[in-house]
Design an enzyme around this catalytic site. Structure first.
Site, short mmCIF file in Angstrom:
data_model
loop_
_atom_site.label_atom_id
_atom_site.label_comp_id
_atom_site.label_asym_id
_atom_site.label_seq_id
_atom_site.Cartn_x
_atom_site.Cartn_y
_atom_site.Cartn_z
N ASP A 46 0.86 -1.18 0.00
CA ASP A 46 0.00 0.00 0.00
C ASP A 46 0.90 1.24 0.00
OD1 ASP A 46 -2.16 1.67 0.09
OD2 ASP A 46 -2.81 1.11 2.11
N ASP B 131 -2.85 2.24 -6.09
CA ASP B 131 -1.72 2.26 -5.15
C ASP B 131 -1.73 1.10 -4.16
OD1 ASP B 131 -4.04 3.32 -3.96
OD2 ASP B 131 -2.87 4.36 -2.44
N GLU B 132 -2.49 0.05 -4.46
CA GLU B 132 -2.62 -1.03 -3.47
C GLU B 132 -2.83 -2.35 -4.17
OE1 GLU B 132 -5.43 -2.11 0.42
OE2 GLU B 132 -5.98 -0.47 -0.92
#
Length: 395
Positions: free
Chosen positions: A12, A106-107
């Site tokens: 993350d 983003d994860e």
């Protein structure tokens, strides 16, 4: 024969949008940076850790964020730039495993079980991912490692920012038991309040609770699942290439829209956005949905099928506009606070498939390709249809 435990990593990026803004403008480092919609009804997308000390958080109305942090730097999201950095991050993932489940830009979850022979340990893989992201983007990623998805995600959350944590099988309850029950996956606000009423406030409390109390709070079916999760048990697999369920775009207006031509211009703008995203993913949609919100918070939804599955903006807009017009004419004094368009019912497009003889000729859809290429090169919104120009200056 007992199956060997899996090796799962959760990555993350830390305050991703705000960190990208700091990367591109180093003068922002050390200041409270808030990436948000800047209109009267804007919402915070994310903020850096300096801003969080003022009580600013994601999904907070921008107006509330400004009250809490009047000296913050407020920046409108630059999604094309974030997607560019995201591609670099995901390329790092692909160097250690093909088993990648992207959750957002983003994860992601990575199943690196099959990679252990090559990289020796899950910690070695996690360290490689973290350092490679840092070297190639200049950004920090928090990396959580465990034998299932639940614990890997918990590990990244507990170690943020710039985290690196491996929760081993023998350490599970030591990490889980003290946590508030609301931190557990599947426990929402309603379930959390119900559990509090019967004296269950931590994960450890739930494990020690008798079945009667737990069933009373959340029901028998949820109780059994919740007890397993609180023991750190999670059998979910990392799902690669998960089909996209929907592609949507919506806009909240600073001033309520009460003129149909203006609403149609905003509708066209959202159709351009979802059409471009569907084309970039190579998928054809069957269903077009329109979301309409009257002030203050009365939301309506209308949907219809495209004549032929596709992703051309004119086709999407034709269906969406008809839905908007029907809704508009059904209301004596129509006003809109929010307007959105969503595509769903996707078919992946393959070059060797037989084309529908009734589909629009390629020449009729060529303008979409030109527009996509120009916007990809010069930024989203560089080239728009004339009908969208009525929305300019009101962002």
């Amino acid at each position: 024969m007992q199956q060997a435990p899996r090796a799962i990593i959760h990555v993350d990026m830390d305050a991703f949008y705000a960190s990208v803004e700091e990367l591109d403008d180093p003068s922002l480092v050390g200041k409270p940076v808030i990436v948000a919609g800047l209109g009267r009804r804007g919402v915070v997308s994310t903020c850096n850790y300096v801003a969080r000390t003022y009580g600013v958080r994601s999904a907070m109305p921008t107006s509330e964020a400004r009250r809490r942090c009047p000296d913050g730097v407020y920046i409108f999201p630059r999604h094309a730039r974030y997607a560019e950095i995201s591609e670099i991050v995901f390329s790092v993932f692909g160097e250690v495993t093909p088993m990648i489940e992207g959750l957002s830009l983003d994860e992601a979850f990575l199943d690196v079980t099959a990679s252990l022979r090559l990289f020796a340990s899950i910690e070695a893989i996690g360290r490689r991912v973290k350092e490679s992201i840092r070297e190639r983007t200049g950004l920090n990623a928090s990396v959580g490692m465990a034998h299932n998805k639940l614990l890997a995600k918990l590990a990244s959350e507990l170690s943020k920012p710039d985290g690196f944590l491996h929760i081993h099988p023998g350490e599970v309850q030591g990490y889980l038991d003290p946590l508030p029950i609301g931190r557990m996956w599947t426990v929402g606000k309603v379930a959390e309040e119900s559990l509090h009423k019967v004296g269950i406030r931590t994960i450890g409390d739930l494990i020690r609770a008798d079945a009667w109390r737990l069933n009373k709070a959340v029901g028998e079916r949820h109780a059994a699942q919740l007890r397993q999760l609180c023991l750190g048990e999670d059998r979910r697999a990392v799902v690669t290439d998960a089909p996209e369920v929907s592609i949507g775009s919506e806009w909240t207006f600073d001033i309520d829209v009460d003129e149909l031509p203006i609403a149609e211009a905003w509708l066209l703008r959202q159709c351009e956005r979802v059409g471009a995203r569907a084309r970039s993913r190579g998928v054809d949609a069957r269903t077009v949905s329109v979301k309409l919100r009257e002030p203050p918070f009365v939301t309506h939804s209308r949907q219809a099928q495209l004549p032929v599955p596709g992703n051309a903006t004119p086709d999407i807009y034709a269906v969406a506009r008809r839905l908007l017009q029907v809704w508009w004419n059904q209301h004596p004094r129509p006003r809109l606070r929010l307007l959105g368009v969503t595509l769903s019912g996707f078919d992946a497009r393959h070059s060797d498939e037989q084309q529908d003889m009734f589909a629009a000729p390629v020449s009729e859809k060529r303008s979409d390709g030109v527009q996509d290429r120009i916007n990809e090169r010069f930024g989203a919104g560089a080239l728009v249809r004339a009908g969208v120009l009525k929305t300019r200056g009101s962002e």
